[in-house]
Design an enzyme around this catalytic site. Structure first.
Site, short mmCIF file in Angstrom:
data_model
loop_
_atom_site.label_atom_id
_atom_site.label_comp_id
_atom_site.label_asym_id
_atom_site.label_seq_id
_atom_site.Cartn_x
_atom_site.Cartn_y
_atom_site.Cartn_z
CB SER A 1 -5.61 -0.68 -20.72
OG SER A 1 -4.84 -0.65 -21.91
CE1 TYR B 1 -1.26 -0.18 -17.72
CE2 TYR B 1 -1.32 -0.98 -19.97
CZ TYR B 1 -1.81 -0.14 -18.99
OH TYR B 1 -2.85 0.71 -19.27
#
Length: 264
Positions: free
Chosen positions: A142, A156
């Site tokens: 990401s 995350y």
């Protein structure tokens, strides 16, 4: 060997980017191994893909919960017996909120899936590819993994930083040893998938389609690019971020993250 005699394996294949990876490799003539928790969704996808696939290509459904290391081992043992040429390490999820208030069990599940399972398959598949003289492994990370820290999505961001760091290090090792094996990581920003709902977020930026994201990733994978960032805007954001002092960068990220929290 024909492409239909090689498997492309996609984890997290039941929806979103994983589903689009499966569609792309089906069109290219590969046999497929689809992995996710939701067996019914996998079967539905397999039925759709079989209508477009070459007659001699296979599409196998293997339901697994990769938060569980025993299920990771079972899948790995199965894959060692198959002619796998491509492995897409896509399974993962996120969460948004104040660290002291988010659910600890969800955090640990996230670490198990985003870090431990990803690491496990990276090592096991690269060993397999080394033995067979080649192969492609793509870890789905990401833009979060290119950022120093992500307040309000702390766990995350930390897991995706692990993915990017591990991938870059291994890529250098492979290059320096002259290996034909490829490893890279996909670092998208917002993508219009179920991730938003599962992570309890609303993105500040407009998302790209999972179809565009997956197709761009495969194109760059074939060019053997290590860090893959879809869209010129995100590349510019990534470059600009490296020029900022880290404290300022983290403060800026924090401000944007607050906009993602669901409003009552």
């Amino acid at each position: 060997m024909k492409r239909s005699e090689h498997y492309a394996v996609i984890t997290g294949a039941s929806s979103g980017i994983g589903r689009e990876f499966a569609k792309r490799f089906a069109k290219e003539g590969y046999s497929l191994i689809l992995v996710a928790r939701r067996e019914e969704r996998l079967k539905e996808l397999a039925d759709q893909l079989k209508e477009q696939m070459d007659s001699d290509a296979k599409c196998l459904v293997i339901p697994k919960d990769l938060r569980n290391m025993e299920e990771c081992r079972e899948l790995s043992e199965r894959l060692q017996k198959e002619p796998v040429s491509i492995f897409i390490n896509n399974a993962g999820f996120g969460d948004c909120g104040i660290f002291t208030e988010t659910d600890l069990t969800k955090d640990l599940d996230m670490i198990d899936l985003n870090v431990k399972a990803m690491h496990y398959f990276t090592k096991s598949m690269l060993r397999k590819f080394k033995d067979q003289g080649g192969g492609y492994l793509l870890n789905v990370a990401s833009m979060a993994g290119l950022t120093p820290a992500g307040p309000f999505m702390a766990t995350y961001y930390a897991t995706k930083s692990y993915v990017v760091s591990l991938t870059r290090a291994i890529a250098r090792e492979l290059q320096e040893t002259g290996s034909r094996v490829y490893i890279g990581c996909l670092c998208p920003g917002p993508v219009d998938t179920e991730f938003n709902e599962n992570a309890n977020v609303e993105f500040a930026l407009k998302g790209i389609t999972p179809e565009y994201c997956a197709n761009y990733a495969v194109d760059m994978m074939k060019k053997r690019k290590t860090v893959i960032i879809p869209t010129a805007l995100l590349k510019a954001v990534s470059s600009a971020g490296r020029l900022l002092p880290q404290d300022l960068y983290i403060a800026t990220v924090s401000k944007q993250q607050k906009k993602k929290l669901w409003k009552d």
